[in-house]
Motif scaffolding. Structure first.
Motif, PDB file in Angstrom:
ATOM      1  N   PRO A 157       0.804  -1.226   0.000  1.00  0.00           N
ATOM      2  CA  PRO A 157       0.000   0.000   0.000  1.00  0.00           C
ATOM      3  C   PRO A 157       0.834   1.272   0.000  1.00  0.00           C
ATOM      4  CG  PRO A 157      -0.862  -1.578   1.589  1.00  0.00           C
ATOM      5  CD  PRO A 157       0.452  -2.106   1.123  1.00  0.00           C
ATOM      6  N   ASP A 158       1.903   1.301   0.812  1.00  0.00           N
ATOM      7  CA  ASP A 158       2.747   2.488   0.912  1.00  0.00           C
ATOM      8  C   ASP A 158       4.186   2.029   1.133  1.00  0.00           C
ATOM      9  OD1 ASP A 158       4.151   4.840   1.968  1.00  0.00           O
ATOM     10  OD2 ASP A 158       2.167   5.764   2.090  1.00  0.00           O
TER      11      ASP A 158
ATOM     12  N   GLU B  29       6.187   3.986   3.963  1.00  0.00           N
ATOM     13  CA  GLU B  29       5.755   3.554   5.293  1.00  0.00           C
ATOM     14  C   GLU B  29       6.352   2.191   5.626  1.00  0.00           C
ATOM     15  OE1 GLU B  29       1.515   3.620   7.470  1.00  0.00           O
ATOM     16  OE2 GLU B  29       1.620   2.174   5.829  1.00  0.00           O
TER      17      GLU B  29
ATOM     18  N   VAL C 156       3.704   9.880  -7.256  1.00  0.00           N
ATOM     19  CA  VAL C 156       3.704   8.821  -6.254  1.00  0.00           C
ATOM     20  C   VAL C 156       4.288   7.520  -6.793  1.00  0.00           C
ATOM     21  CG1 VAL C 156       2.156   7.282  -4.976  1.00  0.00           C
ATOM     22  CG2 VAL C 156       1.844   9.749  -4.830  1.00  0.00           C
TER      23      VAL C 156
ATOM     24  N   ARG D 156       7.713   5.521  -5.374  1.00  0.00           N
ATOM     25  CA  ARG D 156       7.736   4.128  -4.936  1.00  0.00           C
ATOM     26  C   ARG D 156       8.873   3.377  -5.605  1.00  0.00           C
ATOM     27  NH1 ARG D 156       3.004   1.782  -3.066  1.00  0.00           N
ATOM     28  NH2 ARG D 156       3.057  -0.017  -4.452  1.00  0.00           N
TER      29      ARG D 156
ATOM     30  N   GLY E 207       0.566  -0.036  -8.097  1.00  0.00           N
ATOM     31  CA  GLY E 207       1.414   1.133  -7.879  1.00  0.00           C
ATOM     32  C   GLY E 207       2.745   1.030  -8.600  1.00  0.00           C
TER      33      GLY E 207
ATOM     34  N   SER F 122      -1.821   6.805  -2.898  1.00  0.00           N
ATOM     35  CA  SER F 122      -0.950   6.629  -1.738  1.00  0.00           C
ATOM     36  C   SER F 122      -0.196   7.938  -1.543  1.00  0.00           C
ATOM     37  CB  SER F 122       0.034   5.481  -1.976  1.00  0.00           C
ATOM     38  OG  SER F 122       0.930   5.349  -0.890  1.00  0.00           O
ATOM     39  N   LYS F 123       0.241   8.201  -0.328  1.00  0.00           N
ATOM     40  CA  LYS F 123       1.000   9.438  -0.088  1.00  0.00           C
ATOM     41  C   LYS F 123       2.460   9.282  -0.467  1.00  0.00           C
ATOM     42  CE  LYS F 123      -1.804  11.526   3.553  1.00  0.00           C
ATOM     43  NZ  LYS F 123      -1.805  12.058   4.940  1.00  0.00           N
ATOM     44  N   GLU F 124       3.072   8.161  -0.075  1.00  0.00           N
ATOM     45  CA  GLU F 124       4.506   7.927  -0.277  1.00  0.00           C
ATOM     46  C   GLU F 124       5.314   9.130   0.217  1.00  0.00           C
ATOM     47  OE1 GLU F 124       5.575   5.114  -0.807  1.00  0.00           O
ATOM     48  OE2 GLU F 124       3.962   4.042  -1.815  1.00  0.00           O
ATOM     49  N   GLU F 125       5.054   9.494   1.470  1.00  0.00           N
ATOM     50  CA  GLU F 125       5.787  10.563   2.134  1.00  0.00           C
ATOM     51  C   GLU F 125       6.279  10.056   3.489  1.00  0.00           C
ATOM     52  OE1 GLU F 125       3.284  13.929   2.577  1.00  0.00           O
ATOM     53  OE2 GLU F 125       3.090  14.303   0.410  1.00  0.00           O
TER      54      GLU F 125
END
Length: 344
Positions: A149-150, A153, A192, A196, A260, A301-304
């Protein structure tokens, strides 16, 4: 006495992208280029007025110059990155600044955030190695074969330091080590899906010695690892089948939005797994070339990086540090941070 002042001044100046002469020209309290050079060499130290003026021009708090410096080793920028030497130095200095604040925050909380290397001394020499190790890493980290998902994270949960910087367009990412902690830095101005892929590309450089015949082939190995990690073989074959000659754009965008991973990387993965042949892949590359800069489709997704902010909130809410200290660590003013935080 400020034992590390020269090193800290040089880092702050590089972070601001200034030469010694530019710094001298902008200071309210007149300090010559020669004096600034002596400061950096440790031959002189500034008085309090000069220190405040230097901090103001460089956009750092005075206590920046008293902080214990961090170190980066084995720094690897993406090959063929179109960056000037000053831009590279600025990116490295910004990454170091973030790492120092991160380390101090963890120290305040008494955290041990060591990294456990899953494959010490592992080597990537062939494309099959990339796919095999991507599968092994998913197994080692209990990730199964479903979409991640991320990615950011996930990396932070395994104590990889991930830093996102507002950087020039020529910068995608870099990998480095800070002691025994792996560090990944990427450009916040990328979309995003690219973030990734870049994060996992840099992870490959951190975890493995890439020993292909050329630097260009090493980059391809890191690409192959990133693609295989994002889209495992079992999931890929289940989604598209074992042999294909054509795809619709809609099908590829559906896969992109679920896993993603870019359409370009999906097709490279199809070629690597033998799902399509070289001819089909070349035709795809020609047809898709118009979309390489601004590819359609999106991934939610944010991917931050979020861990630093979460630790900061925890330290303030538990009164481990004051709001003033939190603002210093966040690199923000007291008022800016106060507006961001609300307590329950």
């Amino acid at each position: 006495m400020m034992p590390n002042f020269g090193e800290r001044l040089r880092s702050a100046r590089k972070m601001a992208g200034m030469s010694l002469q530019e710094l001298s020209n902008r200071m309210e309290s007149p300090v010559s280029k020669q004096a600034l050079s002596k400061y950096e060499q440790g031959r002189m130290q500034p008085d309090s007025n000069a220190l405040l003026s230097i901090a103001s021009v460089l956009g750092v708090r005075p206590d920046y110059f008293f902080r214990e410096p961090a170190q980066l080793s084995a720094i690897e920028f993406r090959k063929h990155a179109k960056l000037t030497e000053k831009e590279r130095e600025r990116i490295e200095a910004k990454a170091l600044d973030m790492l120092e604040r991160y380390r101090e925050l963890e120290s305040c909380l008494g955290l041990d955030s060591s990294f456990v290397h899953p494959f010490p001394d592992a080597v990537l020499a062939f494309f099959d190695d990339a796919g095999n190790y991507a599968e092994k890493l998913r197994q080692a980290w209990n990730l199964g074969i479903d979409p991640i998902p991320d990615v950011v994270e996930m990396l932070e949960s395994y104590n990889v330091r991930v830093i996102m910087l507002d950087a020039p367009d020529g910068f995608d990412g870099l990998s480095a080590w800070s002691g025994d902690i792996p560090v990944i830095v990427f450009n916040k101005n990328r979309d995003v899906v690219r973030r990734r892929f870049t994060a996992l590309h840099e992870l490959a450089h951190l975890l493995f010695r890439c020993e292909a015949e050329t630097p260009r082939e090493n980059e391809k190995l890191a690409h192959a690892f990133a693609g295989a990690f994002l889209f495992p073989k079992e999931s890929f074959l289940r989604a598209v089948g074992e042999k294909r000659t054509h795809f619709t754009e809609r099908e590829l965008l559906d896969i992109k939005e679920y896993f993603g991973i870019s359409v370009q990387a999906i097709m490279a993965r199809a070629k690597a797994l033998g799902v399509i042949n070289d001819f089909t892949y070349k035709n795809f590359c020609i047809a898709w070339s118009k979309n390489r800069i601004d590819e359609p489709g999106a991934y939610r997704s944010k991917e931050e990086p979020a861990r630093f902010r979460q630790l900061l909130d925890r330290a303030v809410s538990e009164e481990v540090i004051t709001m003033s200290k939190a603002a210093e660590l966040a690199g923000k003013s007291y008022n800016e941070l106060s507006e961001e935080m609300s307590f329950i």
